[in-house]
Write an enzyme that holds these catalytic residues in place. Structure first.
Site, short mmCIF file in Angstrom:
data_model
loop_
_atom_site.label_atom_id
_atom_site.label_comp_id
_atom_site.label_asym_id
_atom_site.label_seq_id
_atom_site.Cartn_x
_atom_site.Cartn_y
_atom_site.Cartn_z
N THR A 1 1.86 7.47 0.77
CA THR A 1 1.08 6.48 0.02
C THR A 1 1.68 6.19 -1.34
O THR A 1 2.44 7.01 -1.89
CB THR A 1 -0.36 7.02 -0.19
OG1 THR A 1 -1.18 6.01 -0.76
CG2 THR A 1 -0.38 8.22 -1.12
N GLY B 1 -8.86 9.57 -2.20
CA GLY B 1 -8.22 10.87 -2.10
C GLY B 1 -9.03 12.00 -2.70
O GLY B 1 -9.06 13.12 -2.17
N ARG C 1 -1.51 10.96 -11.79
CA ARG C 1 -2.54 11.24 -10.77
C ARG C 1 -1.88 11.41 -9.40
O ARG C 1 -1.06 10.61 -8.97
CB ARG C 1 -3.54 10.08 -10.72
CG ARG C 1 -4.70 10.28 -9.70
CD ARG C 1 -4.44 9.54 -8.42
NE ARG C 1 -5.59 9.56 -7.51
CZ ARG C 1 -5.53 9.19 -6.22
NH1 ARG C 1 -4.40 8.77 -5.71
NH2 ARG C 1 -6.61 9.23 -5.47
N GLY D 1 -3.00 12.09 -5.36
CA GLY D 1 -4.17 12.05 -4.48
C GLY D 1 -4.13 13.12 -3.40
O GLY D 1 -3.48 14.16 -3.55
N ASP D 2 -4.80 12.82 -2.31
CA ASP D 2 -4.90 13.80 -1.21
C ASP D 2 -3.69 13.80 -0.29
O ASP D 2 -3.44 14.79 0.41
CB ASP D 2 -6.15 13.49 -0.37
CG ASP D 2 -6.08 12.09 0.24
OD1 ASP D 2 -5.65 11.15 -0.47
OD2 ASP D 2 -6.46 11.91 1.41
N THR E 1 -7.26 8.46 5.07
CA THR E 1 -6.91 7.41 4.12
C THR E 1 -8.20 7.07 3.37
O THR E 1 -9.30 7.34 3.86
CB THR E 1 -6.39 6.14 4.84
OG1 THR E 1 -7.38 5.69 5.77
CG2 THR E 1 -5.09 6.42 5.59
N GLY E 2 -8.06 6.46 2.20
CA GLY E 2 -9.25 6.14 1.40
C GLY E 2 -9.25 6.98 0.15
O GLY E 2 -8.20 7.43 -0.32
N THR F 1 -2.69 3.71 2.21
CA THR F 1 -2.04 4.93 2.72
C THR F 1 -1.73 4.72 4.19
O THR F 1 -2.39 3.92 4.85
CB THR F 1 -3.01 6.13 2.56
OG1 THR F 1 -3.38 6.24 1.19
CG2 THR F 1 -2.40 7.43 3.04
N SER G 1 0.80 -1.23 0.00
CA SER G 1 0.00 0.00 0.00
C SER G 1 0.83 1.27 0.00
O SER G 1 0.31 2.34 -0.30
CB SER G 1 -0.91 0.01 1.23
OG SER G 1 -0.16 -0.12 2.41
N1 GLY Z 1 -5.75 8.52 -0.03
C1 GLY Z 1 -4.75 8.12 -0.91
C2 GLY Z 1 -5.02 8.43 -2.30
O1 GLY Z 1 -6.16 8.58 -2.70
O2 GLY Z 1 -4.09 8.52 -3.06
#
Ligand code: GLY
Length: 373
Positions: free
Chosen positions: A238, A274, A248, A250-251, A271-272, A220, A90
């Site tokens: 992550t 983003g 891409r 993410g958050d 987490t989850g 993450t 992960s």
């Molecule tokens: N929360 C991690 C992502 O969406 O990249």
């Protein structure tokens, strides 16, 4: 606007930091004298809060935090355990690649006492993305470096160049690629590959079918820490959404989305999915709701209610973002830690756990889910 183009006399980030440094005794004193919670108030016991996969690192770092370790040092060391683990798919080494088979990492750190941050996006060939994010904070005038720039920067600071795609992650990625279409020239994965082999993902065992299912995964790790001195810090790292479109981000490296801390109030991370954390400024909102007086659980659930409403609105143009019952077709977990040491872990769905280290021990605590299932 580049800094060279700033109107004469406008302060840049470096000059602001220098000015803050020059006032060495000033900022903390000013905040402490202002109305509101005092900062840097010492505590009897430190606290750490994070995602379920932070538990291993907390077991070694909590005793060090008890001995007076700085909160950012502790949080960074917690997440590095998973970054360096080739078996956990992960984060970091062994993380899931993008659709072309390249592992790209996102990470950020934030330091409460100086209200400073650093981040990297789409970093390649570097195991400890979190350390590179910290270098961005400590050794540059910027908040974020991305892609080749971030990778070159990591190399300049002596981070070894490593192929992050492990044989296991390559196996899963190829199975996903071969499953994608009956119309291309790749044959479907061999049946023997789906023979019950288990893979480690975010500290849990997953089958190949789960890893390549339509339910996209976003492994993450987040950790927030509150030190004996009452100082806050946090970090998130992550390998991002599995099989993402190259480029891409993410958050996790976005301050306010995948993490945020404010020395006057508290710290939060997620987490989850983003995109949902970015669209709701989830971590920033958690901290602001704590500031308004909500408990950590109330604040986290309020943000998740907003995430649910935003997904429902988005479903007008992206129907697959919600399930048949109208609830989000994704998950998001948020971890909150107040300056008073109170904490919560909340999720849209599910019965999993978050990690806590405090006077009651280092342990998993059940997440509070907003939606029953
Ligand atoms: N929360 C991690 C992502 O969406 O990249």
């Amino acid at each position: 606007m580049s800094q060279a183009n700033l109107p004469k006399g406008q302060p840049n980030r470096r000059s602001l930091l220098l000015a803050a440094g020059a006032l060495a005794s000033g900022p903390a004193a000013a905040l402490n004298s202002a109305k509101g919670p005092a900062i840097h108030e010492s505590r009897k016991r430190p606290v750490m809060v994070g995602s379920a996969n932070a538990l291993r690192g907390m077991k070694t770092q909590y005793p060090r935090l008890l001995e007076g370790l700085e909160p950012l040092d502790a949080a960074v060391e917690v997440v590095k355990v998973v970054e360096a683990d080739p078996n956990d798919m992960s984060v970091g080494l062994g993380g899931m690649p993008d659709e072309e088979g390249r592992v790209t990492l996102d990470a950020a750190v934030m330091h409460g006492p100086t209200h400073n941050s650093g981040a990297v996006g789409a970093l390649e060939n570097t195991v400890h993305a979190v350390e590179v994010a910290r270098l961005v904070m400590e050794r540059t005038d910027h908040c974020m470096l991305v892609a080749q720039g971030a990778t070159r920067f990591a190399k300049q600071y002596g981070h070894p160049q490593v192929d992050l795609l492990t044989p296991k992650a390559r196996e899963v990625w190829l199975a996903w690629k071969e499953s994608m279409s009956g119309k291309d020239d790749r044959l479907a994965p061999k049946k023997s590959q789906k023979s019950g082999k288990l893979y480690e993902y975010m500290g849990e065992k997953w089958t190949l079918e789960q890893l390549i299912s339509d339910q996209r995964i976003t492994g993450t790790i987040h950790c927030s820490s509150l030190s004996l001195k009452g100082e806050l810090a946090c970090c998130t790292t992550t390998s991002g959404l599995s099989f993402k479109i190259p480029g891409r981000v993410g958050d996790s490296p976005i301050i306010g989305a995948g993490l945020y801390c404010d020395q006057e109030v508290g710290s939060a991370g997620g987490t989850g999915r983003g995109e949902s954390a970015i669209l709701s400024c989830a971590s920033f909102l958690c901290v602001e709701l704590l500031r308004s007086g909500m408990s950590p659980e109330e604040a986290g659930l309020t943000v998740l209610r907003r995430v649910t409403a935003q997904a429902q609105r988005a479903s007008a143009w992206q129907p697959e973002i919600v399930r048949a019952d109208g609830l989000p077709a994704f998950n998001l977990q948020l971890y909150l830690l107040g300056l008073d040491g109170k904490h919560a872990g909340v999720s849209l769905f599910g019965t999993s756990a978050y990690s806590v280290a405090d006077e009651e021990g280092v342990r998993h605590v059940p997440l509070v889910a907003l939606h029953a299932k």
